[in-house]
Design a protein around this motif. Structure first.
Motif, PDB file in Angstrom:
ATOM      1  N   PHE A  29       0.861  -1.266  -0.058  1.00  0.00           N
ATOM      2  CA  PHE A  29      -0.033  -0.058  -0.130  1.00  0.00           C
ATOM      3  C   PHE A  29       0.846   1.149   0.053  1.00  0.00           C
ATOM      4  O   PHE A  29       2.205   1.134   0.296  1.00  0.00           O
ATOM      5  CB  PHE A  29      -1.070   0.134   1.097  1.00  0.00           C
ATOM      6  CG  PHE A  29      -1.990  -1.020   1.206  1.00  0.00           C
ATOM      7  CD1 PHE A  29      -3.242  -0.894   0.577  1.00  0.00           C
ATOM      8  CD2 PHE A  29      -1.842  -2.261   1.848  1.00  0.00           C
ATOM      9  CE1 PHE A  29      -4.132  -1.897   0.399  1.00  0.00           C
ATOM     10  CE2 PHE A  29      -2.735  -3.167   1.727  1.00  0.00           C
ATOM     11  CZ  PHE A  29      -3.814  -3.019   1.101  1.00  0.00           C
ATOM     12  N   GLN A  30       0.293   2.375  -0.346  1.00  0.00           N
ATOM     13  CA  GLN A  30       0.939   3.537  -0.356  1.00  0.00           C
ATOM     14  C   GLN A  30       1.604   4.129   0.912  1.00  0.00           C
ATOM     15  O   GLN A  30       2.637   4.793   0.802  1.00  0.00           O
ATOM     16  CB  GLN A  30      -0.037   4.788  -0.751  1.00  0.00           C
ATOM     17  CG  GLN A  30       0.173   5.979  -0.985  1.00  0.00           C
ATOM     18  CD  GLN A  30      -0.541   7.169  -1.557  1.00  0.00           C
ATOM     19  OE1 GLN A  30      -1.828   6.457  -1.961  1.00  0.00           O
ATOM     20  NE2 GLN A  30      -0.482   8.393  -1.494  1.00  0.00           N
ATOM     21  N   ASN A  31       0.833   3.709   1.946  1.00  0.00           N
ATOM     22  CA  ASN A  31       1.569   4.171   3.371  1.00  0.00           C
ATOM     23  C   ASN A  31       2.147   2.858   4.053  1.00  0.00           C
ATOM     24  O   ASN A  31       2.532   3.046   5.137  1.00  0.00           O
ATOM     25  CB  ASN A  31       0.072   4.631   4.055  1.00  0.00           C
ATOM     26  CG  ASN A  31      -0.672   3.514   4.517  1.00  0.00           C
ATOM     27  OD1 ASN A  31      -0.692   2.460   4.147  1.00  0.00           O
ATOM     28  ND2 ASN A  31      -1.603   3.701   5.518  1.00  0.00           N
ATOM     29  N   TYR A  32       2.402   1.826   3.333  1.00  0.00           N
ATOM     30  CA  TYR A  32       3.236   0.773   3.706  1.00  0.00           C
ATOM     31  C   TYR A  32       2.467  -0.187   4.671  1.00  0.00           C
ATOM     32  O   TYR A  32       2.725  -1.413   4.841  1.00  0.00           O
ATOM     33  CB  TYR A  32       4.603   1.240   4.388  1.00  0.00           C
ATOM     34  CG  TYR A  32       5.296   2.047   3.636  1.00  0.00           C
ATOM     35  CD1 TYR A  32       5.196   2.274   2.304  1.00  0.00           C
ATOM     36  CD2 TYR A  32       6.164   3.029   4.313  1.00  0.00           C
ATOM     37  CE1 TYR A  32       5.877   3.238   1.516  1.00  0.00           C
ATOM     38  CE2 TYR A  32       6.948   4.060   3.850  1.00  0.00           C
ATOM     39  CZ  TYR A  32       6.676   4.214   2.582  1.00  0.00           C
ATOM     40  OH  TYR A  32       7.417   4.860   2.013  1.00  0.00           O
ATOM     41  N   ALA A  33       1.615   0.436   5.673  1.00  0.00           N
ATOM     42  CA  ALA A  33       0.741  -0.529   6.457  1.00  0.00           C
ATOM     43  C   ALA A  33       1.515  -1.262   7.544  1.00  0.00           C
ATOM     44  O   ALA A  33       1.244  -2.518   7.577  1.00  0.00           O
ATOM     45  CB  ALA A  33      -0.197  -1.075   5.857  1.00  0.00           C
ATOM     46  N   LEU A  34       2.639  -0.994   7.942  1.00  0.00           N
ATOM     47  CA  LEU A  34       3.412  -1.577   8.936  1.00  0.00           C
ATOM     48  C   LEU A  34       3.046  -1.698  10.212  1.00  0.00           C
ATOM     49  O   LEU A  34       2.455  -0.527  10.683  1.00  0.00           O
ATOM     50  CB  LEU A  34       4.846  -1.187   8.846  1.00  0.00           C
ATOM     51  CG  LEU A  34       5.812  -1.263   7.354  1.00  0.00           C
ATOM     52  CD1 LEU A  34       7.231  -0.571   7.559  1.00  0.00           C
ATOM     53  CD2 LEU A  34       5.754  -2.727   6.912  1.00  0.00           C
ATOM     54  N   TYR A  35       3.298  -2.526  10.981  1.00  0.00           N
ATOM     55  CA  TYR A  35       2.775  -2.682  12.320  1.00  0.00           C
ATOM     56  C   TYR A  35       3.867  -1.850  13.389  1.00  0.00           C
ATOM     57  O   TYR A  35       4.932  -2.115  13.434  1.00  0.00           O
ATOM     58  CB  TYR A  35       2.598  -3.793  13.030  1.00  0.00           C
ATOM     59  CG  TYR A  35       1.650  -4.940  12.403  1.00  0.00           C
ATOM     60  CD1 TYR A  35       0.147  -4.486  12.465  1.00  0.00           C
ATOM     61  CD2 TYR A  35       1.729  -5.761  11.255  1.00  0.00           C
ATOM     62  CE1 TYR A  35      -1.070  -4.881  11.722  1.00  0.00           C
ATOM     63  CE2 TYR A  35       0.814  -6.284  10.605  1.00  0.00           C
ATOM     64  CZ  TYR A  35      -0.689  -6.161  10.963  1.00  0.00           C
ATOM     65  OH  TYR A  35      -1.555  -6.674  10.000  1.00  0.00           O
ATOM     66  N   PRO A  36       3.460  -0.811  13.947  1.00  0.00           N
ATOM     67  CA  PRO A  36       4.567   0.071  14.581  1.00  0.00           C
ATOM     68  C   PRO A  36       5.062  -0.489  15.677  1.00  0.00           C
ATOM     69  O   PRO A  36       6.325  -0.312  16.023  1.00  0.00           O
ATOM     70  CB  PRO A  36       3.771   1.558  15.068  1.00  0.00           C
ATOM     71  CG  PRO A  36       2.275   0.967  15.076  1.00  0.00           C
ATOM     72  CD  PRO A  36       2.161  -0.177  14.036  1.00  0.00           C
TER      73      PRO A  36
END
Length: 379
Positions: A85-92
């Motif tokens: 996705f555009q915002n990477y959607a990584l778990y912080p």
């Protein structure tokens, strides 16, 4: 894996309005193992098309094929795609290692597929491996591919934008997808990092050999790294081809004007008795007969040669502006009827304001469009 799209359509119902087609009867084929860019202005249907291929949007009409398998109504999790996705959607709260491993530890389908591969490996090689250890080895292998092995124990907040992007790509690749889908993956990066990261994407795609579809509104990104580009306008396919071919031989005026950092010159003219006129100035004889009509002539700045002496098939211009953009010197000239023509300037002996010149356009480089914007001739 080849991707085939047949009359693909997606409409959305808008409150109080008739339905709107975000993608409209689109036919395209994306070759196996290639990097293909979906390119067009905002709102042209790029992301909608990508999400239909991913299975996140249903289709209103048409079919989607992965190889010989129709996947139009197949759930997203069963399509074998990796989506970034555009915002990477990584778990912080997870490290890069944990983010990459997440799909193989939390998806029932992927866990079953990975366990099956591990069982086959154990049977073939007679090794005794635990599932978690096997996943760890896959994480290490994928991290090496995207060159983030040294950052696996860092959390997203401790990574640069480019490193986060590679973690997101690694998380998609570890699922061993048949197709990798990237939705505006570079839009959150600064200009220098965008250039570096797009080259990384190209390297990863070539090393992995995965069919990759890449959405961007930045033509420079698409033209620099893609094997092919698909140009969209209002949900319809305008042209598909290699970047150089689409740039050099646009199928219509929209494509011609959309591509190019220096906008293409569009001069109003007419065809009369087999000759092309710009304004009222006779320019050249056409290589084949066309009906008399009003036309627009597309000429790229780099194909215009300025000369201080008379020459056949030239146009007179008066320099009204000369400017520099980065390493390029550009001049703007005015034709007798007031139309303007942009062309590259000679950096060693630049033309100056009020200089009188004649300009010559390289053969086979101009496109003639009718009043509907369709190309009717390349000279």
């Amino acid at each position: 894996m080849k991707v085939s799209l047949e009359r693909l359509t997606k409409t959305f119902d808008e409150k109080g309005k008739s339905s709107r087609a975000a993608v409209n009867r689109l036919n395209a084929e994306i070759k196996s193992g290639t990097l293909t860019g979906l390119l067009g202005p905002s709102g042209c249907g790029k992301s909608t098309l990508l999400f239909m291929i991913a299975g996140l949007h249903s289709t209103t009409e048409g079919k989607i094929w992965f190889g010989e398998q129709e996947v139009t109504n197949l759930p997203s999790e069963k399509r074998g795609v990796g989506l970034v996705f555009q915002n990477y959607a990584l778990y912080p709260h997870l490290t890069a290692r944990q983010n990459i491993a997440f799909p193989l530890l939390n998806s029932k389908n992927l866990k079953a597929q990975t366990q099956k591969k591990l069982d086959e490996l154990v049977k073939e090689q007679g090794v005794n491996a635990k599932y978690k250890s096997y996943v760890d080895s896959l994480v290490a292998e994928t991290a090496k591919l995207v060159e983030i092995s040294d950052y696996l124990d860092r959390k997203p907040s401790e990574l640069s934008g480019g490193q986060q992007q590679r973690v997101a790509i690694a998380r998609a690749l570890i699922k061993n997808p048949s197709i990798l889908l990237l939705d505006e993956p570079l839009s959150n990066l600064d200009a220098r990092l965008r250039i570096q990261t797009r080259e990384e994407i190209r390297r990863i795609q070539q090393r992995s050999g995965i069919t990759t579809i890449f959405v961007t509104h930045d033509q420079e990104e698409a033209l620099s790294i893609c094997d092919e580009v698909i140009i969209l306008k209002e949900g319809t396919l305008q042209q598909q081809g290699t970047p150089q071919d689409v740039y050099d031989h646009p199928s219509n005026q929209f494509v011609a004007q959309f591509l190019g950092n220096t906008p293409i010159n569009i001069l109003k003219g007419k065809i009369e008795s087999g000759k092309l006129y710009v304004g009222e100035t006779e320019w050249l004889s056409l290589p084949k007969p066309l009906p008399d009509q009003r036309v627009n002539v597309g000429i790229r700045a780099e194909h215009v040669l300025a000369a201080s002496y008379p020459r056949q098939q030239t146009l007179p211009v008066k320099v009204v502006k000369s400017f520099r953009t980065g390493g390029a010197f550009t001049a703007e000239g005015q034709l007798p009827d007031g139309q303007t023509l942009t062309f590259l300037n000679d950096r060693n002996d630049p033309y100056r304001e009020n200089d009188l010149l004649r300009v010559y356009v390289r053969p086979q480089t101009m496109s003639i469009f009718d009043d509907k914007g369709d190309r009717i001739l390349e000279c």
